[in-house]
Design a protein around this motif. Structure first.
Motif, PDB file in Angstrom:
ATOM      1  N   ILE A  60       0.862  -1.182   0.000  1.00  0.00           N
ATOM      2  CA  ILE A  60       0.000   0.000   0.000  1.00  0.00           C
ATOM      3  C   ILE A  60       0.895   1.228   0.000  1.00  0.00           C
ATOM      4  N   THR A  61       0.553   2.206  -0.836  1.00  0.00           N
ATOM      5  CA  THR A  61       1.346   3.434  -0.917  1.00  0.00           C
ATOM      6  C   THR A  61       0.815   4.481   0.056  1.00  0.00           C
ATOM      7  N   ALA A  62       1.592   5.543   0.178  1.00  0.00           N
ATOM      8  CA  ALA A  62       1.196   6.632   1.069  1.00  0.00           C
ATOM      9  C   ALA A  62      -0.131   7.249   0.639  1.00  0.00           C
ATOM     10  N   SER A  63      -0.448   7.156  -0.629  1.00  0.00           N
ATOM     11  CA  SER A  63      -1.698   7.738  -1.124  1.00  0.00           C
ATOM     12  C   SER A  63      -2.843   6.735  -1.139  1.00  0.00           C
ATOM     13  N   GLY A  64      -2.631   5.541  -0.561  1.00  0.00           N
ATOM     14  CA  GLY A  64      -3.713   4.578  -0.444  1.00  0.00           C
ATOM     15  C   GLY A  64      -3.925   3.700  -1.655  1.00  0.00           C
TER      16      GLY A  64
END
Lengths: 84, 440
Positions: free
Chosen positions: B111-115
């Motif tokens: 999962i990335t920081a931006s979801g």
């Protein structure tokens, strides 16, 4: 918990699941996953085992029903999950 | 060099750059047509996943290496020169802002920081869409492509949460997706029920656990055979998400939960509770070889039950508890030197025993995916760095010897990148060859 034995023929038989209408959040299945865990019989069949759910007193369960959401019910003392 | 003016219908003359570098436009630029100039590979220097273990070798996987079943990272930009022996290749992914990673048997998820949700793996049954050798974004699943908040990949499937709704892909033969049945969803994510307030999920080999945002109640589902679901029964399967048995505690405010193949530990208000199979290992420090059928208070130190626990790690035969002061405590069998204090002494007298006096322990894990029926390694995070203990042979995480490493040994001299993102598991499930991925 009581343990029952069932004679089966193939490993696919171990995939069987069965339900008990009294326990909507549980299903029941064999304890063994592979034929090698079963007892081999002289006639080429195998003996598998399963355990039932036995309650000595009533118990309340809260589970997430797929459609109705959080659902709470109380299961009376007794034995559940006997294979039909 | 052949005279190629076009390739696959693309006029080579129209290609202005490769990998961000201008072609034939300045000193040192690379011209692929004339094969002239200098091509400089650009590899990011931070925020990259490094991975090792499972007998990884410098240039290829060994014949006995089960990771051949699992392609990880992007082969094109792998930079072997970053590490002198190549055991820790830097994998320059197209996304370097992962805040969470989870590695299972056939698929890895991030999962990335931006979801955003990203995936890689080599078995399409356990992914959304096609297999691949590079992380690719999962799109079109759930309410939003940027709504992913939790994901857990394990032996035969993945559970994930998008905008409070839970989704699963893969097998469900023990009801360990919590769908109320044992129906699989191979190759595509399917929603689990209709709840919209799921918070965090952990999937193990044949059971799973999750919390909801409403009150941090812990729910479990899956196979009950070894009491791993904590439902006070070893009969059948819990096929719907069911609140874990709360005979011994109040099932709210569960702030930490961890698992292995056949048991778990939860922490609520600083109190630790364990459950699952025992096999005489006394891994819960209860001075008993009986199976722990439901969550039971653990964490006795010097005869006194402690209530300042922050996190836990559960192995097949032992467990660690870390308190809010960063101190490490151990119970169970220590034949492989997991404590890291230079000993292989078991601690089975009914107490958790403090390991040394250090206060920099942040997290420990034997197998984040709860796949293996036994363990051969433990990873600890201390002060932002990762350390190994256990048998080196099975994973070659730190070297290629077959020694038992009984002192905490650095797996990489660098500190983890911000966020301390790492995961350890075993390749091939029960084969127990340890594997580690971390972002530096």
């Amino acid at each position: 918990m009581a343990t029952y034995t069932v004679v089966i023929s193939t490993e696919d038989d171990l995939l069987e699941n069965w339900s008990d209408a009294n326990t909507p959040n549980f299903s029941f299945s064999y304890n063994e996953v592979e034929l090698s865990e079963c007892t081999e019989n002289a006639d080429g069949t195998y003996t598998a085992t399963y355990d039932t759910l036995e309650l000595t007193s009533s118990r309340t369960y809260t589970y997430i029903h797929a459609a109705n959401g959080e659902t709470t019910y109380t299961l009376s003392a007794g034995e559940y999950g006997i294979k039909p | 060099m052949p005279d190629v003016s076009s390739y696959n219908g693309i006029d080579v003359g129209e290609i202005a750059s490769i990998n961000g570098q201008d072609i034939a436009s300045g000193e040192g630029a690379y011209n692929p047509v004339s094969d002239s100039g200098t091509y400089t590979e650009t590899v990011p220097s931070s925020g990259l996943i490094k991975y090792g273990g499972s007998k990884y070798s410098a240039t290829s996987y060994t014949s006995s290496d089960s990771t051949t079943r699992f392609n990880l990272g992007n082969d094109i930009v792998r930079n072997f020169s970053s590490d002198k022996d190549g055991r820790w290749p830097v994998v320059a992914e197209s996304k370097s802002d992962f805040t969470h990673i989870s590695y299972g048997r056939y698929s890895a998820m991030a999962i990335t920081a931006s979801g955003q949700l990203w995936e890689v793996g080599n078995q399409s049954s356990y992914l959304e869409g096609a297999t691949g050798t590079s992380f690719q974004q999962v799109t079109g699943v759930g309410d939003s492509d940027t709504g992913w908040t939790s994901v857990s990949s394990s032996y035969d499937g993945v559970l994930a949460i998008n905008s409070g709704k839970m989704y699963y892909v893969g097998a469900n033969s023990y009801g360990h997706a919590g769908t109320g049945n044992t129906t699989a969803s191979y190759g595509t994510f399917a929603q689990v029920g209709s709840a919209t307030d799921w918070q965090k999920v952990v999937r193990c080999r044949n059971w799973s656990m999750a919390t909801k945002t409403s009150s941090n109640v812990l729910y479990t589902c899956g196979r009950n055979y070894n009491y791993q679901t904590g439902q006070d029964t070893s009969s059948g399967n819990t096929t719907s998400w069911t609140a874990i048995n709360d005979d011994n505690f109040t099932n709210t405010s569960v702030t930490h939960f961890t698992s292995n193949y056949d048991g778990g530990i939860l922490i609520t208000n600083g109190e630790a509770y364990g459950w699952g199979d025992e096999d005489g290992n006394e891994r819960f420090g209860l001075n008993s070889s009986s199976n722990v059928q439901k969550p039971t208070a653990i964490g006795t130190v010097g005869g006194s039950l402690q209530t300042d626990w922050a996190s836990a790690a559960l192995g097949a035969q032992q467990s660690f508890l870390i308190n809010t002061s960063g101190e490490l405590f151990f119970a169970g069998e220590n034949g492989y030197g997991y404590t890291g204090d230079g000993t292989t002494t078991d601690h089975k007298a009914g107490n958790y025993v403090q390991v040394g006096s250090a206060t920099d322990y942040e997290r420990a894990s034997f197998d984040d995916a709860g796949q293996a029926t036994t363990n051969y390694s433990c990873i600890k995070q201390r002060g932002g760095k990762l350390y190994f203990t256990g048998i080196s042979y099975y994973g070659h995480i730190i070297d290629v010897s077959d020694s038992i490493v009984t002192t905490d040994t650095l797996v990489n001299s660098s500190s983890l990148a911000a966020g301390n993102v790492w995961a350890t598991t075993t390749q091939g499930g029960g084969t127990a060859n340890p594997f580690l991925a971390a972002i530096y």
